[in-house]
Structures are given as structure tokens and as C-alpha cells.
Design a protein around this motif. Structure first.
Motif, PDB file in Angstrom:
ATOM      1  N   GLY A  63      42.863 114.931  17.559  1.00 39.02           N
ATOM      2  CA  GLY A  63      44.283 115.552  17.788  1.00 39.02           C
ATOM      3  C   GLY A  63      44.682 115.819  16.266  1.00 39.02           C
ATOM      4  O   GLY A  63      44.030 115.530  15.303  1.00 39.02           O
ATOM      5  N   ASN A  64      45.998 115.763  16.134  1.00 40.64           N
ATOM      6  CA  ASN A  64      46.474 115.909  14.782  1.00 40.64           C
ATOM      7  C   ASN A  64      46.304 114.780  14.049  1.00 40.64           C
ATOM      8  O   ASN A  64      46.267 113.793  14.439  1.00 40.64           O
ATOM      9  N   CYS A  65      46.426 114.757  12.617  1.00 39.55           N
ATOM     10  CA  CYS A  65      46.410 113.773  11.627  1.00 39.55           C
ATOM     11  C   CYS A  65      47.786 113.217  11.378  1.00 39.55           C
ATOM     12  O   CYS A  65      48.546 114.126  11.028  1.00 39.55           O
ATOM     13  N   PRO A  66      48.252 112.074  12.004  1.00 35.75           N
ATOM     14  CA  PRO A  66      49.518 111.596  11.684  1.00 35.75           C
ATOM     15  C   PRO A  66      49.879 111.514  10.305  1.00 35.75           C
ATOM     16  O   PRO A  66      49.211 111.128   9.346  1.00 35.75           O
ATOM     17  N   THR A  67      51.293 111.465  10.188  1.00 37.47           N
ATOM     18  CA  THR A  67      51.645 111.033   8.388  1.00 37.47           C
ATOM     19  C   THR A  67      51.189 109.938   8.064  1.00 37.47           C
ATOM     20  O   THR A  67      51.415 108.734   8.837  1.00 37.47           O
TER      21      THR A  67
END
Length: 176
Positions: A63-67
């Protein structure tokens, strides 16, 4: 400017990070990892399709890469063998743990570099472009986090802060 901390050389230079002659450059990515503007777009353009393809594979797997987190790809057509993509925080007047999130970008990137055996790395000025993090505050976090890391871990031999513009370069020379 160059100085030695323990056995690590730390350099502050003005230039284009895509031209850095280090084992790994750092990309100030967005959460999608699919490229964007600023340094992110420049790295994707210079590195070619291979970087984007690897980012898509990573995104499909996790999934997306978290901050504040970091992932690694090859460098594609870049001089650097690797690119570590980290997602900086969007500035919200310091009301959303931005300092901690930005510090995590540097810390997690350095930890990943050590894990992969990388000996030289170049950082851009993370979050200071479209994400609006004040340049002086961002420089302070970057320098403090890297110094704290190097004081405990001497694995990385060379760390560069590559400032694209003169304003950031002057801020880094002043210590943030």
C-alpha cells in the motif's frame, strides 16, 4: 562544507541530488510513491522507468508509504545504486507532530541504509518544497537527527545534505 563526526564525513553542498556520486540518494516522495514534483519528479525523470516500476511493486505489496517511513529501490539510470524514498510531513503550523515525523524520515532512512550495507548517502531538503515545512526548522531537525544517529552508529561513512537552492544551503551552513 565538510566536517568529520566520529568516522563519518558529513557534507553540505549546493547542487542537483540526481548527480550525487554516492551509493544512495534519498527521495522526498509522496505517499503514493508514483513520482510528483520537485525532487521527487527530478529523481524519477533522471532514474527512469525502473524506479517507478519498483515503486509500483512496493505499493502493490504494502500500500501507500506512510509519512515518516522509508522504502528502497534501485537507482535505475542514476549514478547512485539505490534510492531510498521517504515521505515527509506536510507543514501544519507544527500542530500535527511534524517535527517527530520529519525526524523519523531521516532516522528510518539511515536505519534502512545500514540494514542494506550502504556506506554513502545524500539527502535533499525533505518537506521544504510543496509540503511547506519552514526551511530553517527542517534543517534543524535534519542536522540534529543525523548527528544523533552518527553519534550512536558509525556504519555510514559519508552523509551529504544536497541543497538545491542557495537559501537552503546558507541555512544548513548556519546549523539550521
Amino acid at each position: 562544507m565538510k566536517f568529520l563526526l566520529n568516522s563519518t564525513v558529513i557534507e553540505i553542498i549546493q547542487g542537483d541530488i540526481t548527480q550525487s556520486e554516492v551509493a544512495c540518494i534519498v527521495n522526498a516522495a509522496n505517499t503514493s510513491l508514483l513520482g510528483g514534483g520537485g525532487v521527487d519528479g527530478a529523481i524519477h525523470r533522471a532514474g527512469g522507468k525502473q524506479i517507478l516500476d519498483e515503486c509500483i511493486r512496493i505499493r502493490n505489496a504494502q500500500g501507500n508509504c506512510p509519512t515518516g517511513e522509508a522504502v528502497i529501490t534501485t537507482g535505475g539510470k542514476l549514478k547512485a545504486k539505490y534510492v531510498i524514498h521517504t515521505v515527509g510531513p506536510v507543514w501544519n503550523d507544527g500542530k500535527n507532530n511534524e517535527r517527530e515525523k520529519l525526524s523519523n524520515c531521516y532516522r528510518n532512512t539511515l536505519n534502512l541504509a545500514v540494514e542494506k550495507g550502504i556506506k554513502s548517502i545524500a539527502f535533499p531538503n525533505i518537506s521544504t518544497g510543496i509540503y511547506g515545512y519552514p526551511k530553517d526548522k527542517a534543517a534543524e531537525v535534519a542536522l540534529k537527527t543525523v548527528v544523533e544517529f552518527v553519534e550512536k552508529n558509525e556504519t555510514i561513512e559519508r552523509i551529504q545534505f544536497v541543497c538545491f537552492d542557495r537559501e537552503n544551503y546558507d541555512i544548513y551552513l548556519g546549523g539550521g
